[in-house]
Design an enzyme around this catalytic site. Structure first.
Site, PDB file in Angstrom:
ATOM      1  N   GLU A   1      -4.540  -5.612  10.865  1.00  0.00           N
ATOM      2  CA  GLU A   1      -3.546  -4.595  11.004  1.00  0.00           C
ATOM      3  C   GLU A   1      -3.618  -3.901  12.283  1.00  0.00           C
ATOM      4  O   GLU A   1      -4.488  -2.956  12.448  1.00  0.00           O
ATOM      5  CB  GLU A   1      -3.660  -3.498   9.906  1.00  0.00           C
ATOM      6  CG  GLU A   1      -3.091  -4.021   8.364  1.00  0.00           C
ATOM      7  CD  GLU A   1      -2.856  -2.464   7.725  1.00  0.00           C
ATOM      8  OE1 GLU A   1      -1.714  -2.791   7.139  1.00  0.00           O
ATOM      9  OE2 GLU A   1      -3.914  -1.773   7.638  1.00  0.00           O
TER      10      GLU A   1
ATOM     11  N   GLY B   1       5.274   1.092   4.328  1.00  0.00           N
ATOM     12  CA  GLY B   1       6.471   1.859   4.085  1.00  0.00           C
ATOM     13  C   GLY B   1       7.526   0.912   3.413  1.00  0.00           C
ATOM     14  O   GLY B   1       8.283   1.474   2.639  1.00  0.00           O
TER      15      GLY B   1
ATOM     16  N   HIS C   1      -9.274   0.536   5.595  1.00  0.00           N
ATOM     17  CA  HIS C   1      -7.804   0.926   6.351  1.00  0.00           C
ATOM     18  C   HIS C   1      -8.101   2.022   7.538  1.00  0.00           C
ATOM     19  O   HIS C   1      -8.875   2.650   7.757  1.00  0.00           O
ATOM     20  CB  HIS C   1      -7.017   1.518   5.476  1.00  0.00           C
ATOM     21  CG  HIS C   1      -5.653   1.488   5.738  1.00  0.00           C
ATOM     22  ND1 HIS C   1      -5.124   2.572   6.506  1.00  0.00           N
ATOM     23  CD2 HIS C   1      -4.581   0.583   5.464  1.00  0.00           C
ATOM     24  CE1 HIS C   1      -3.884   2.338   6.859  1.00  0.00           C
ATOM     25  NE2 HIS C   1      -3.380   1.065   6.272  1.00  0.00           N
TER      26      HIS C   1
ATOM     27  N   ASN D   1       0.871  -1.280  -0.029  1.00  0.00           N
ATOM     28  CA  ASN D   1      -0.046  -0.133  -0.018  1.00  0.00           C
ATOM     29  C   ASN D   1       0.913   1.309  -0.197  1.00  0.00           C
ATOM     30  O   ASN D   1       1.576   1.463   1.088  1.00  0.00           O
ATOM     31  CB  ASN D   1      -0.772  -0.077   1.420  1.00  0.00           C
ATOM     32  CG  ASN D   1      -1.723   1.234   1.360  1.00  0.00           C
ATOM     33  OD1 ASN D   1      -2.009   1.807   0.431  1.00  0.00           O
ATOM     34  ND2 ASN D   1      -2.321   1.423   2.524  1.00  0.00           N
ATOM     35  N   TRP D   2       0.941   2.129  -1.163  1.00  0.00           N
ATOM     36  CA  TRP D   2       1.948   2.854  -1.394  1.00  0.00           C
ATOM     37  C   TRP D   2       1.110   4.372  -0.562  1.00  0.00           C
ATOM     38  O   TRP D   2       1.925   5.404  -0.386  1.00  0.00           O
ATOM     39  CB  TRP D   2       2.033   3.512  -2.718  1.00  0.00           C
ATOM     40  CG  TRP D   2       2.720   2.301  -3.384  1.00  0.00           C
ATOM     41  CD1 TRP D   2       3.759   1.522  -2.873  1.00  0.00           C
ATOM     42  CD2 TRP D   2       3.417   2.365  -4.709  1.00  0.00           C
ATOM     43  NE1 TRP D   2       4.624   0.658  -3.627  1.00  0.00           N
ATOM     44  CE2 TRP D   2       4.578   1.291  -4.748  1.00  0.00           C
ATOM     45  CE3 TRP D   2       3.156   3.338  -5.644  1.00  0.00           C
ATOM     46  CZ2 TRP D   2       5.110   1.328  -6.147  1.00  0.00           C
ATOM     47  CZ3 TRP D   2       4.075   3.032  -6.948  1.00  0.00           C
ATOM     48  CH2 TRP D   2       5.028   2.021  -7.051  1.00  0.00           C
ATOM     49  N   LYS D   3       0.154   4.292  -0.304  1.00  0.00           N
ATOM     50  CA  LYS D   3      -0.919   5.430   0.374  1.00  0.00           C
ATOM     51  C   LYS D   3      -0.380   6.726  -0.448  1.00  0.00           C
ATOM     52  O   LYS D   3      -0.466   6.728  -1.754  1.00  0.00           O
ATOM     53  CB  LYS D   3      -0.117   5.660   1.813  1.00  0.00           C
ATOM     54  CG  LYS D   3      -0.167   4.213   2.821  1.00  0.00           C
ATOM     55  CD  LYS D   3       0.157   4.484   3.828  1.00  0.00           C
ATOM     56  CE  LYS D   3      -0.115   3.258   4.880  1.00  0.00           C
ATOM     57  NZ  LYS D   3       0.129   3.162   6.163  1.00  0.00           N
TER      58      LYS D   3
ATOM     59  N   GLY E   1       3.239   1.734  10.862  1.00  0.00           N
ATOM     60  CA  GLY E   1       4.035   2.893  10.708  1.00  0.00           C
ATOM     61  C   GLY E   1       4.953   3.243  11.956  1.00  0.00           C
ATOM     62  O   GLY E   1       5.474   4.439  12.091  1.00  0.00           O
TER      63      GLY E   1
END
Length: 241
Positions: free
Chosen positions: A165, A226, A96, A9-11, A171
């Site tokens: 998650e 990340g 999310h 997930n590159w956000k 993060g």
């Protein structure tokens, strides 16, 4: 046997040019990936066309980072399945913790997104997870149970991925112990009542912990934040032992 799904997930990272450069480096690193797994990347909406136009597209699938429950209409800043399917998107992340936190997304809204994703031909990746405060109060199982029961109502478990998650691990560099994560994933599988449902773990997944995470019996993949932004790091994760 359940197939592993390694998703990144590159956000809100990567321009189209950066995505193109990333793919040129990443694709050769996963060309010999084992056939018991698949790789998925969720780029920003603006970079999706970079993926769908890439000549080596067969080596990975595309996910959106969210999806709306209508095909069109006056829904500013939303995106519909019809728009995504046009660009070869196969998956959609819903629920999310960031939209839950910043945009107050409810389990009911998440359920509407997941159900509509499936009816439109997409596979939803539905995220669930508890906060640190909830975990410390011993409420993790109750929170996960509520999110699963309400968020997955009327979904088809054969076309579904659930990503556990723990919010406190996203993060932060803190990783849920693999055995603890496996217990929650086992609970999710029992709640759904379908042994073949794919369940991922997400939360500070890195090359140095992927092998242990993927050795767990009820963890079928990972949702990576990340570490997916670096092609070498994400390739090592995708090529876990």
């Amino acid at each position: 046997m359940r197939k592993s799904v390694i998703a990144g997930n590159w956000k809100m990272h990567m321009t189209c040019a950066e995505a193109k450069s990333y793919l040129e480096e990443f694709i050769p690193l996963i060309k010999n990936i084992k056939d018991d797994r698949k790789v998925v990347i969720a780029p920003p909406f603006t970079a999706i066309s970079t993926f769908s136009n890439h000549s080596d597209f067969d080596y990975l699938d595309i996910s959106s980072q969210n999806i709306h429950w209508e095909d069109q209409g006056a829904f500013t800043a939303e995106i519909s399945p019809k728009m995504l399917l046009e660009h070869g998107v196969s998956y959609a992340i819903v629920g999310h913790s960031e939209p839950r936190k910043y945009f107050s997304e409810s389990d009911e809204q998440i359920n509407k997104r997941a159900v509509f994703a499936q009816s439109s031909g997409l596979t939803p990746i539905v995220c669930v997870g508890e906060t640190l405060e909830q975990r410390e109060r011993g409420e993790a199982d109750r929170i996960i149970t509520r999110q699963v029961e309400q968020g997955l109502e009327n979904t088809d478990p054969s076309n579904l991925i659930v990503a556990y998650e723990p919010i406190w691990a996203i993060g932060t560099g803190k990783t849920c112990e693999a055995e603890d994560a496996n217990k929650i994933c086992s609970l999710i599988r029992k709640l759904i009542g379908f042994d073949d449902v794919i369940i991922q773990y997400g939360g500070s997944v890195k090359p140095n912990n992927i092998d242990e995470i993927m050795s767990m019996s009820d963890i079928d993949g990972v949702l990576v934040g990340g570490a997916s932004l670096d092609p070498n790091s994400f390739a090592r994760i995708a090529n876990y032992k």
